[in-house]
Design an enzyme around this catalytic site. Structure first.
Site: not given
Lengths: 503, 503
Positions: A48-49, A87, A280
């Site tokens: 995530d990121d 996201c 993502d």
């Protein structure tokens, strides 16, 4: 692409499998191939990121031994791109092979943004399940409706304890079941969250780090003096403090990857499993996440294919997240779905000249996952519209090896900030200096107020700091790339294509 | 408001009814009232893009004998307002009593816009059904998910043949069933559609009119020379030609109203039925629909209450569409729902100072429906964000009897046009003259490019042509109305309230 014998075997494999689980359609396959090989399990591990901040990608300050080991055994894609740095939107792209302007997951699914994908999409887990895979997901989901993106099993977990997450897949991975499996594991690391280190609203974010750590996870801390400040960020104490927290979160993420590999080995299925690691999109810093600049879109992609012919390969194919689903379907020998061009009511499509149906927007780069060189992979497109619903800022991008054109469709607006990026220590430290203060290679003001078109020569200007769109010497280049961008929008039914004509 | 005996009877009526249909909780009611009166049936008749263009509202050129008769027998609301001039969004407001920034029906439901309301809303038909009503809808729906806005029966119809629509409700209206009924009937008239009269792309729209007419409907045509061009439209041949088509569509709509009343009379239930006529918002002309100017929001509302104490009343109460559901619930003696302030994930609400729950955004004006004078109804609010999804243009409005403040949150953008309004003959005839050409009391250019704040003194300037927001003499008024607008956003959990602070 003409199928070779192996490809043919993969193509017919689902028929064989369907035969096993209740049908008798295997006869066709027996006519053309001697025997279907066993099908791979598939693990897609989604961070995530997470930008490309790993040892494998050249960052010598962060500690990612497990991701580096994965790259040493597999293929690292140097030119892998998200198509949107948000996201929910990006996950809808990953799971469908369609740009998010065609999934309707235009922005966040949760809370008041409430974007929902079309219910009639046929995402990757559904297609794999129909082809005989057992499917499970664990961790961050962030797309909707859940019934459209359905997995057979949903495993519970603390999405910040990446090691525990991997442990919780053990029963699924080890299950005595003749079917191959598809596991989708998605962490919340290294996303922002959990408050600030000094307790103030605009202090350095914790990126999920806790003083007490997480059970089973080794806490790896970093000295702000040691982090590497990339060119697109200002080198301030605030930035360094936040990067140190970000690295710590990445180190936790990395341990989850390591444990996931170990779980596969323990179950004796590691050599029958295609392992895909990606994020993502880029890091949760202004200048990256929610933008279409390189740090926002450029993402890690490390793949270990059990039948790779070479190990430790670096692929320079330009691939993007619309290609993930086509590639995995190819690996599984499953046909990609076909969609009607008319989306819902039958009233609207982007162009009257389009055919009635279309396939996925991406294509398979499976050969590159096996370590083979690929030619003809020299451009990517991006399409971003929202992050939160108040953050309307449609951008469309074509990028090849030399040039990148960004169309900021609502360029008149200030670039919108998410709450956490606006209040971030990194941004606030720059913003308090006013619009002329430096923010990476730009000023804060130029970051906020953008030109309608941004054209960059990435060979000369990899940091996208000199916009050539108004340079008469580049008028022809601009026209060429505008035409490519518009054609992309036309063929992918982009609702925003009408903005070329009128507001 | 202290309940009188009649109100008490209504309040307990649902308990009685629930007792009849399967429970035994009627004892409570028997302690406090001698007997519950029979409950009214409820018909809500919703037109599509019908401004106040009726004889009853003073238009002497259009022909609406049935609506005029309804007004003569009931109450006509001179100051009735939609809260958003967009079909899906407005219908979500009508059916929930919430501003659309709290329903998540931020824009169109259909096709690629794909906005979906929160699944956990409890709209009017659901509440009435739970309270013992049988419910049916026929015609235009345009909100989603259907299961959230569920009606027991969905009747099929050609939404342009308004007379046939009314006929198709006959079985439902006449059914031998002890329960009262709620019927929601929504036409596609007088919306644009069906091509142009001359076959060109920008010719006068047909507004659903067909050369062959509709079975059972009398075709009433109008000479463009005879129509009344309102002050907000340019008096051009194109406008007149389109108004003539619009009137013809209204005349068809009006016949549907007449037939609906006749169906109620034939079934012998007319005197037990509360009949509410309204439009989702103003007419489908640039200057009205999709705007928050008076012609966009100001709408017809004509109500016949069977127990009205006076007939042919004109109410000057300022009511808006968030008040419709609370009023009908009041008429039915059903409690309004309570919602959690936190919408979905529990992470976000507009203000930390808000209570944990809230009721509906509107309130009951039932007494006015019965022809009684109401005091304290002197302001309305509006909240518009999208029409189609590419048409992001959030506007928030407070309007009282004298002043109106509009906040154009994305004022930097050109005002976005829907496809049909952009290509409309009325607009194109003005636009081809350039930005300085007259469009009603504005120029075409000022219509497209707006100020961030628009403050109008409606007593002096009913056509909203002189923006006072930058007039130093009105600085205090501006500040006062800004504060009222922000307070409205805070208390109704408007996600766009953060735009007061940062982008």
């Amino acid at each position: 692409m003409r199928p070779d014998r192996r490809t043919l075997a993969r193509l017919v494999a689902p028929w064989l499998c369907l035969g096993v689980i209740g049908s008798t359609t295997a006869a066709f396959a027996q006519d053309t191939t001697p025997a279907a090989p066993p099908r791979f399990n598939i693990v897609v591990f989604v961070a995530d990121d997470h930008g490309q901040d790993t040892g494998a990608y050249g960052n010598t300050a962060v500690k990612t031994p497990h991701l580096d080991a994965l790259a040493a055994e597999g293929v690292r894609f140097a030119h892998a791109y998200a198509t949107t740095a948000s996201c929910s939107a990006s996950r809808s792209v990953l799971l469908t092979g369609l740009h998010n302007h065609r999934t309707a997951q235009y922005g966040h699914e949760h809370d008041y943004s409430h974007f929902q994908s079309y219910a009639n999409l046929r995402p990757l887990p559904v297609l794999l399940q129909e082809a005989g895979y057992r499917t499970a997901r664990i961790g961050k989901f962030h797309v909707a409706p859940a019934d459209t993106y359905r997995f057979e099993q949903v495993l519970g977990a603390d999405q910040r304890n990446t090691v525990d997450m991997a442990e919780r897949t053990r029963a699924f991975v080890s299950a005595r079941d003749a079917r191959p499996f598809f596991l989708y594991i998605a962490t919340s690391d290294p996303h922002r969250g959990g408050g600030t280190t000094d307790g103030t609203r605009t202090g350095p974010d914790r990126f999920g780090n806790r003083p007490e750590g997480y059970p089973g996870v080794q806490t790896v801390t970093f000295d702000p003096a040691d982090v590497i400040v990339p060119d697109w960020l200002p080198d301030t104490p605030a930035t360094r403090a936040e990067l140190a927290q970000y690295y710590q979160s990445i180190a936790r993420l990395d341990q989850g990857v390591g444990r996931m590999v170990q779980v596969l080995k323990d179950a004796g299925v590691h050599e029958q499993t295609l392992f895909v690691y990606l994020s993502d999109h880029g890091a949760a810093f202004p200048g990256a996440k929610t933008t279409v600049y390189e740090p926002g879109l450029r993402s890690p992609l490390i793949v270990r294919h059990p039948q790779a012919r070479r190990r430790g390969v670096v692929s320079d194919a330009m691939v993007s997240w619309v290609d993930i689903t086509p590639t995995i379907l190819d690996a599984a020998g499953v046909n990609a779905p076909t969609y009607r061009q008319h989306i819902a009511s039958g009233e609207v499509k982007a162009s009257a000249t389009l055919p009635d149906t279309h396939g996925l927007h991406g294509r398979s780069f499976l050969a590159a996952m096996r370590g083979e060189a690929l030619s003809g992979w020299d451009e990517v497109y991006a399409s971003h519209t929202f992050h939160e619903i108040q953050m309307y800022y449609p951008m469309r991008v074509v990028r090849d090896r030399r040039y990148k054109l960004i169309w900021n469709i609502a360029w008149q607006l200030p670039f919108p900030f998410s709450t956490d990026l606006w209040s971030s220590a990194t941004w606030q430290a720059a913003w308090k200096g006013g619009v002329d203060s430096a923010y990476g290679r730009r000023t804060a003001g130029r970051y906020v107020q953008r030109d309608e078109f941004e054209l960059y020569d990435l060979e000369q200007d990899p940091h996208e700091s000199r916009n050539l769109a108004r340079d008469p010497a580049h008028a022809q280049t601009l026209a060429t790339y505008k035409a490519r961008l518009r054609a992309f929008q036309e063929r992918t039914s982009d609702p925003w294509v009408l903005k070329w004509t009128y507001q």
